[in-house]
Design a protein around this motif. Structure first.
Motif, PDB file in Angstrom:
ATOM      1  N   SER A  53      60.757 -70.555  49.758  1.00 13.22           N
ATOM      2  CA  SER A  53      60.904 -69.999  48.409  1.00 13.22           C
ATOM      3  C   SER A  53      60.750 -71.127  47.398  1.00 13.22           C
ATOM      4  O   SER A  53      60.938 -72.306  47.729  1.00 13.22           O
ATOM      5  CB  SER A  53      62.274 -69.340  48.273  1.00 13.22           C
ATOM      6  N   TYR A 113      55.600 -67.252  43.976  1.00  9.83           N
ATOM      7  CA  TYR A 113      55.039 -67.187  42.624  1.00  9.83           C
ATOM      8  C   TYR A 113      54.100 -65.990  42.490  1.00  9.83           C
ATOM      9  O   TYR A 113      53.378 -65.649  43.440  1.00  9.83           O
ATOM     10  CB  TYR A 113      54.242 -68.451  42.306  1.00  9.83           C
ATOM     11  N   THR A 114      54.091 -65.370  41.337  1.00  7.56           N
ATOM     12  CA  THR A 114      53.033 -64.409  41.024  1.00  7.56           C
ATOM     13  C   THR A 114      51.886 -65.189  40.375  1.00  7.56           C
ATOM     14  O   THR A 114      52.076 -66.313  39.898  1.00  7.56           O
ATOM     15  CB  THR A 114      53.524 -63.302  40.077  1.00  7.56           C
ATOM     16  N   ALA A 115      50.696 -64.598  40.374  1.00  9.37           N
ATOM     17  CA  ALA A 115      49.532 -65.310  39.851  1.00  9.37           C
ATOM     18  C   ALA A 115      48.500 -64.317  39.342  1.00  9.37           C
ATOM     19  O   ALA A 115      48.497 -63.147  39.719  1.00  9.37           O
ATOM     20  CB  ALA A 115      48.927 -66.193  40.930  1.00  9.37           C
ATOM     21  N   ASP A 137      49.792 -75.677  37.744  1.00  9.39           N
ATOM     22  CA  ASP A 137      49.862 -74.216  37.669  1.00  9.39           C
ATOM     23  C   ASP A 137      48.560 -73.538  38.100  1.00  9.39           C
ATOM     24  O   ASP A 137      48.336 -72.371  37.783  1.00  9.39           O
ATOM     25  CB  ASP A 137      50.236 -73.764  36.262  1.00  9.39           C
ATOM     26  N   LEU A 165      49.293 -69.765  38.177  1.00  6.98           N
ATOM     27  CA  LEU A 165      50.622 -69.378  38.636  1.00  6.98           C
ATOM     28  C   LEU A 165      51.506 -68.947  37.467  1.00  6.98           C
ATOM     29  O   LEU A 165      51.287 -69.350  36.318  1.00  6.98           O
ATOM     30  CB  LEU A 165      51.283 -70.549  39.367  1.00  6.98           C
ATOM     31  N   SER A 166      52.515 -68.153  37.783  1.00  4.51           N
ATOM     32  CA  SER A 166      53.435 -67.665  36.755  1.00  4.51           C
ATOM     33  C   SER A 166      54.259 -68.788  36.146  1.00  4.51           C
ATOM     34  O   SER A 166      54.773 -68.651  35.030  1.00  4.51           O
ATOM     35  CB  SER A 166      54.369 -66.610  37.357  1.00  4.51           C
ATOM     36  N   ALA A 167      54.389 -69.906  36.865  1.00  2.35           N
ATOM     37  CA  ALA A 167      55.116 -71.073  36.359  1.00  2.35           C
ATOM     38  C   ALA A 167      54.566 -72.315  37.042  1.00  2.35           C
ATOM     39  O   ALA A 167      54.122 -72.246  38.185  1.00  2.35           O
ATOM     40  CB  ALA A 167      56.617 -70.937  36.628  1.00  2.35           C
ATOM     41  N   ILE A 190      50.406 -62.784  44.864  1.00  3.21           N
ATOM     42  CA  ILE A 190      51.538 -63.678  45.064  1.00  3.21           C
ATOM     43  C   ILE A 190      51.054 -64.931  45.781  1.00  3.21           C
ATOM     44  O   ILE A 190      50.070 -64.897  46.526  1.00  3.21           O
ATOM     45  CB  ILE A 190      52.680 -63.023  45.872  1.00  3.21           C
ATOM     46  N   VAL A 225      54.344 -75.719  39.183  1.00  3.39           N
ATOM     47  CA  VAL A 225      55.061 -76.197  40.359  1.00  3.39           C
ATOM     48  C   VAL A 225      55.423 -77.658  40.130  1.00  3.39           C
ATOM     49  O   VAL A 225      54.538 -78.487  39.875  1.00  3.39           O
ATOM     50  CB  VAL A 225      54.187 -76.057  41.624  1.00  3.39           C
TER      51      VAL A 225
END
Length: 264
Positions: free
Chosen positions: A103, A106-108, A75, A142-144, A92, A146
């Protein structure tokens, strides 16, 4: 303790312009690495390289900064800190399959910024002085996490400069996400703190490639030596002399999630 430069093949650069590599909408269109090679799907460097877009509002207008970066934990993304200046409204992160963006997006958010110690660099080394250099690093969360990408570990020591380096960059364009390309770098000079000046072989590094990973390789695989922090050129916006901000001296034991590899 005073640090010294280890020269590789120093050469005079003449009259040079030193540019931070990040670009914004008000500037000319950003271009990806000029030359080099298109990234392949099976390339571990390409799998971990990302495109980063940050939105800032320094006045009454929104501006977009385009940069590159590298996945260093599930992340976490490493990039150049100047890509995130101006207290970004948002950021992003985009991943790639081969040279094409895919795709999800991700937002960050920024969780750390560092200014590496450049050490000492003589005027003879590549014809520049440290006062001209832009050296900065930042980590994004990162928002989630990887799950389908392998992070690249950081170099464990800044003192052993690889004989050969490789970098990747995405050079985001005004029309959308640019294509991911890679280039081989030949180290020309380096300080004992890891600051490295390298020449791109058969390629030029352009606006939008800032923060792109510069990696070495040993028997255990790839490791992040640093990120592209500036380009030295007499003809903007591209050049073949790259200033690499070292990662090992900043992170090490302080790395989020113990990112640096243990020394052999």
């Amino acid at each position: 303790m005073q640090t010294r430069v280890t020269p590789f093949r120093p050469r005079r650069a003449g009259r040079l312009i030193l540019l931070a590599l990040g670009a914004c909408l008000s500037a000319a269109p950003a271009r990806a690495i000029d030359g080099g090679a298109s990234a392949s799907r099976g390339d571990a460097l390409a799998q971990a390289t990302v495109g980063i877009g940050t939105v800032t509002r320094p006045d009454d207008r929104y501006r977009l900064t385009r940069c590159s970066g590298v996945l260093i934990a599930a992340d976490l993304v490493l990039t150049a800190a100047h890509c995130l200046n101006g207290d970004p409204v948002g950021a992003i992160v985009v991943f790639y399959r081969g040279s094409q963006a895919v795709s999800p997006v991700y937002t960050a958010r920024t969780i750390a910024r560092y200014s590496p110690d450049p050490g000492d660099l003589s005027a003879e080394a590549a014809g520049i002085t440290l006062a001209d250099l832009s050296l900065d690093l930042a980590v994004l969360r990162l928002s989630a996490p990887v799950r389908d990408r392998a992070p690249v570990p950081l170099a464990s020591s800044p003192r052993r400069v690889p004989a050969a380096l490789r970098m990747a960059g995405v050079g985001l364009s005004q029309r959308g996400v640019g294509r991911l390309r890679t280039a081989r770098l030949v180290p020309l000079a380096a300080s004992s703190t890891g600051l490295t000046i390298a020449r791109a072989e058969g390629a030029r590094v352009c606006l939008g490639d800032s923060g792109g990973p510069v990696v070495g390789q040993d028997r255990r695989g790839l490791f992040v030596w640093g990120v592209a922090s500036a380009v030295i050129t007499a003809r903007a916006p591209c050049g073949n002399l790259v200033v690499v901000a070292p990662a090992a001296q900043v992170f090490g034991e302080r790395a989020p999630g113990r990112l640096a590899r243990s020394a052999e």
